[in-house]
Design a protein around this motif. Structure first.
Motif, short mmCIF file in Angstrom:
data_model
loop_
_atom_site.label_atom_id
_atom_site.label_comp_id
_atom_site.label_asym_id
_atom_site.label_seq_id
_atom_site.Cartn_x
_atom_site.Cartn_y
_atom_site.Cartn_z
N PHE A 206 97.34 75.76 3.55
CA PHE A 206 97.70 76.96 3.82
C PHE A 206 97.01 77.85 4.54
O PHE A 206 97.67 78.59 5.66
CB PHE A 206 98.11 77.56 2.71
N LEU A 207 95.71 77.97 4.57
CA LEU A 207 95.23 78.84 5.39
C LEU A 207 95.01 78.35 6.80
O LEU A 207 94.84 79.08 7.53
CB LEU A 207 93.57 78.86 4.54
N THR A 208 94.98 77.12 6.87
CA THR A 208 95.09 76.44 8.23
C THR A 208 96.20 76.80 8.76
O THR A 208 96.46 77.01 10.24
CB THR A 208 94.80 74.92 8.33
N VAL A 209 97.28 76.67 8.06
CA VAL A 209 98.87 76.90 8.83
C VAL A 209 98.74 78.52 9.11
O VAL A 209 99.24 78.85 10.13
CB VAL A 209 99.88 76.76 7.70
N LEU A 210 98.10 79.33 8.45
CA LEU A 210 98.03 80.66 8.56
C LEU A 210 97.20 81.04 10.12
O LEU A 210 97.62 81.96 10.86
CB LEU A 210 97.80 81.61 7.65
N ARG A 211 96.30 80.41 9.90
CA ARG A 211 95.37 80.60 11.38
C ARG A 211 96.04 80.19 12.79
O ARG A 211 95.67 80.93 13.65
CB ARG A 211 93.89 79.84 11.12
N GLY A 212 96.84 79.23 12.39
CA GLY A 212 97.59 78.72 13.79
C GLY A 212 98.96 79.25 14.05
O GLY A 212 99.81 78.84 14.91
N SER A 213 99.44 80.16 12.93
CA SER A 213 100.68 80.73 12.80
C SER A 213 101.18 81.54 14.12
O SER A 213 100.22 82.31 14.64
CB SER A 213 101.08 81.22 11.48
N PRO A 214 102.28 81.46 14.55
CA PRO A 214 102.80 82.33 15.76
C PRO A 214 103.37 83.53 15.15
O PRO A 214 103.92 84.46 15.86
CB PRO A 214 103.75 81.51 16.34
N VAL A 215 103.51 83.51 13.63
CA VAL A 215 104.21 84.77 13.20
C VAL A 215 103.15 85.63 12.70
O VAL A 215 102.35 85.49 12.37
CB VAL A 215 104.76 84.22 11.87
N GLU A 216 103.36 86.98 12.98
CA GLU A 216 102.39 87.88 12.89
C GLU A 216 102.44 88.19 11.12
O GLU A 216 103.27 88.14 10.79
CB GLU A 216 102.83 89.37 13.67
N PRO A 217 101.31 88.75 10.75
CA PRO A 217 101.23 89.11 9.55
C PRO A 217 102.25 90.04 8.81
O PRO A 217 102.59 90.10 7.68
CB PRO A 217 99.89 89.57 9.19
#
Length: 253
Positions: A206-217
């Motif tokens: 999940f942390l890996t997904v967040l790092r590469g996510s195009p979605v802003e926090p």
């Protein structure tokens, strides 16, 4: 002026009437959207993405797409961007009727609003939150914000620590602290923590997904009006004693 006329709550009557007009406009707009290509294309779009992730989890042990774990990734209809603990909500809906995805959280939210008995001045605000353009998308796509609003409503109306369930959507994590001073909140948070343990490895994914996510926090902020409806009702709630509301004063701190 007659005695009856003097006793009319004109501000309240105006607020209620305005709320009805706004709510009617929101429902008409929602109906029109459902009837055009936008509605047909995005109906249950988010729910289908959650279920796709749940199927991948049951088949391979991970709800995330391979490209989501390989670095920067592009958002797709079946991308899974929720923490693994959210699977406790998604997996059952592989078997449950899809209509319950809408009926349960919306029903809980409505009952919570009635229980809090919000003052008339809050009605136009809540109706405006339903008219807010992003709300139609939440309802049509079946976004998890439906459940976020329900969790907040349950927390505020019954003093139950449902707010801890907001861990399923970290963009609303500050709202998970509603009721943090209750012992029951800490018990519920501990239970959620224990239930998260089986997904230990997936939390790293999940942390890996967040790092590469195009979605802003902060992407969920545009949906905040709908999520805030129970908060608006709580701010304008009837202060007369009602069982289940006796502890809500601690939320003001």
């Amino acid at each position: 002026m007659t005695e009856a006329a003097r006793q009319v709550d004109w501000p309240g009557a105006i607020a209620r009437s305005l709320a009805i007009v706004i709510l009617a406009a929101a429902l008409i707009r929602l109906g029109l959207l459902l009837g055009d290509p936008f509605g047909e294309r995005f109906l249950a779009n988010d729910l289908n993405g959650y279920l796709a992730g749940a199927r991948r989890f049951l088949a391979s042990g991970s709800p995330y797409l391979p490209e989501q774990l390989a670095g920067a990734w592009a958002l797709q209809p079946d991308s899974f961007i929720h923490p693994p603990v959210a699977l406790y909500l998604f997996v059952p809906f592989l078997a449950l009727p899809a209509v319950l995805w809408w009926l349960v959280p919306i029903g809980l939210t409505v009952v919570a609003l009635f229980r809090m008995r919000p003052a008339p001045w809050t009605w136009p605000l809540m109706a405006a939150a339903i008219l807010w353009p992003r709300t139609a998308g939440i309802l049509i796509a079946g976004n998890t914000d439906l459940w976020v609003a329900a969790a907040i409503g349950v927390t505020l109306a019954w003093s139950l620590p449902a707010s801890v369930l907001l861990v399923l959507k970290p963009s609303y994590l500050p709202l998970a602290l509603l009721g943090v001073r209750w012992r029951s909140w800490w018990i519920a948070a501990t239970i959620v923590g224990v239930l998260s343990l089986p997904f230990a490895g997936l939390w790293f994914d999940f942390l890996t997904v967040l790092r590469g996510s195009p979605v802003e926090p902060w992407y969920s902020l545009l949906n905040l009006p709908y999520v805030a409806i129970p908060l608006i009702a709580w701010l304008g709630r009837d202060h007369r004693p009602v069982t289940g509301l006796r502890h809500l004063h601690i939320l003001k701190a």
